[in-house]
Design an enzyme around this catalytic site. Structure first.
Site, PDB file in Angstrom:
ATOM      1  N   SER A   1       1.534  -9.745  -4.431  1.00 25.89           N
ATOM      2  CA  SER A   1       2.791  -9.710  -3.680  1.00 25.89           C
ATOM      3  C   SER A   1       3.576 -11.008  -3.812  1.00 25.89           C
ATOM      4  O   SER A   1       3.033 -12.053  -4.177  1.00 25.89           O
ATOM      5  CB  SER A   1       2.511  -9.450  -2.193  1.00 25.89           C
TER       6      SER A   1
HETATM    7  N1  SAH Z   1      -3.127  -8.085  -1.370  1.00 23.39           N
HETATM    8  C1  SAH Z   1      -2.962  -8.018  -2.799  1.00 23.39           C
HETATM    9  C2  SAH Z   1      -1.810  -7.118  -3.195  1.00 23.39           C
HETATM   10  C3  SAH Z   1      -2.319  -6.036  -4.004  1.00 23.39           C
HETATM   11  S1  SAH Z   1      -1.249  -4.699  -4.390  1.00 23.39           S
HETATM   12  C4  SAH Z   1      -2.880  -9.395  -3.431  1.00 23.39           C
HETATM   13  O1  SAH Z   1      -2.839 -10.395  -2.700  1.00 23.39           O
HETATM   14  O2  SAH Z   1      -2.911  -9.496  -4.659  1.00 23.39           O
HETATM   15  C5  SAH Z   1      -2.021  -3.395  -3.483  1.00 23.39           C
HETATM   16  C6  SAH Z   1      -3.435  -3.072  -3.807  1.00 23.39           C
HETATM   17  O3  SAH Z   1      -3.799  -1.967  -2.977  1.00 23.39           O
HETATM   18  C7  SAH Z   1      -3.689  -2.619  -5.242  1.00 23.39           C
HETATM   19  O4  SAH Z   1      -4.678  -3.410  -5.823  1.00 23.39           O
HETATM   20  C8  SAH Z   1      -4.153  -1.162  -5.086  1.00 23.39           C
HETATM   21  O5  SAH Z   1      -5.127  -0.778  -6.036  1.00 23.39           O
HETATM   22  C9  SAH Z   1      -4.708  -1.161  -3.691  1.00 23.39           C
HETATM   23  N2  SAH Z   1      -4.799   0.148  -3.048  1.00 23.39           N
HETATM   24  C10 SAH Z   1      -3.950   1.194  -3.141  1.00 23.39           C
HETATM   25  N3  SAH Z   1      -4.390   2.229  -2.378  1.00 23.39           N
HETATM   26  C11 SAH Z   1      -5.545   1.816  -1.796  1.00 23.39           C
HETATM   27  C12 SAH Z   1      -6.484   2.425  -0.918  1.00 23.39           C
HETATM   28  N4  SAH Z   1      -6.329   3.675  -0.444  1.00 23.39           N
HETATM   29  N5  SAH Z   1      -7.561   1.699  -0.531  1.00 23.39           N
HETATM   30  C13 SAH Z   1      -7.760   0.439  -0.980  1.00 23.39           C
HETATM   31  N6  SAH Z   1      -6.906  -0.194  -1.817  1.00 23.39           N
HETATM   32  C14 SAH Z   1      -5.817   0.481  -2.223  1.00 23.39           C
END
Ligand code: SAH
Length: 225
Positions: A66
């Protein structure tokens, strides 16, 4: 571009969005942790030069780390205390979890993509973040073994507030998450649960996150919920 420039850009965007968020500046401890966390080590090597830009970056598997301003804002909204236990849904690169872990006692973080879990776990170990526990699974369901949590943060956009997360929040707890559709409008929502378990929600500002995929996760032929 250095980390100081990233911090200045966060400060400027906080000022710019002040009328929406009601915040003229973010908590000093949050800003200190943003300045001391090596974001360049949470992005793919070929993107390191861009790590201090105030924007999201791809981390593979169609996912992204993000924007620093949003990481700082969501962390600020959580009003973390040193004795808090926090659940994060969507580990991704592990950057948000690392920021949280520097401001509270314990972070549990759930990621549905196994490869991203493996990479973030390795990073936490190498960088000495020893109060973060990770798991592969469907974060829509939360992580009930360690519930209830003082705070919950979701870093992927759900279409509604997942009921299991409300359930796993302590009375007096707070949940922050983006709600909306991928290509349409999403809003950052704060959910408070008071000491009588009464729920109130507040919308903060428009955001853009990858979707929360609410599917059972398959790993080594076993379905994990
Ligand atoms: N917090 C992260 C942002 C990641 S983007 C950072 O600091 O880099 C969002 C993430 O959520 C992705 O890696 C995606 O695979 C994950 N995601 C999507 N749906 C999900 C679910 N149902 N359970 C767990 N993770 C999920």
């Amino acid at each position: 571009m250095t980390i100081d420039k990233m911090i200045n850009e966060i400060i400027n965007e906080v000022r710019y969005t002040h009328s929406l968020t009601g915040k003229k500046k973010l908590n000093d401890n949050v800003m200190k942790v943003m300045a001391n966390t090596p974001r360049e080590l949470f992005v793919p090597e070929y993107l390191r030069d861009l790590a201090f830009e105030n924007g999201p970056l791809p981390i593979g598997h169609g996912q992204s780390i993000s924007q620093p301003y949003i990481v700082a804002l969501m962390t600020d909204i959580l009003e973390l205390q040193v004795d808090h236990t926090v659940l994060e849904i969507g580990t991704g690169s592990g950057y948000q979890a690392a920021i949280l872990s520097s401001l509270c006692k314990k972070v549990y973080t759930v990621e549905r993509i196994n490869e991203l879990n493996v990479i973030s776990k390795k990073r936490f170990k190498e960088l000495g973040y020893d109060n973060i526990e990770t798991r592969v699974g469907n974060g829509y369901e939360g992580w009930k073994e360690h519930a209830p949590y003082d705070r919950i943060i979701v870093t992927a956009a759900a279409q509604h507030i997942p009921a299991p997360l409300i359930k796993q929040l302590k009375p007096g707890g707070r949940l922050v998450l983006p709600i909306g559709h991928m290509s349409l409008h999403q809003e950052l929502i704060v959910v408070n649960k008071d000491h009588n378990n009464k729920i109130t929600t507040q919308s903060i500002l428009g955001v853009s996150f990858v979707p929360l995929i609410n599917d059972p996760v398959r790993k080594h032929g076993v379905t994990i919920h």
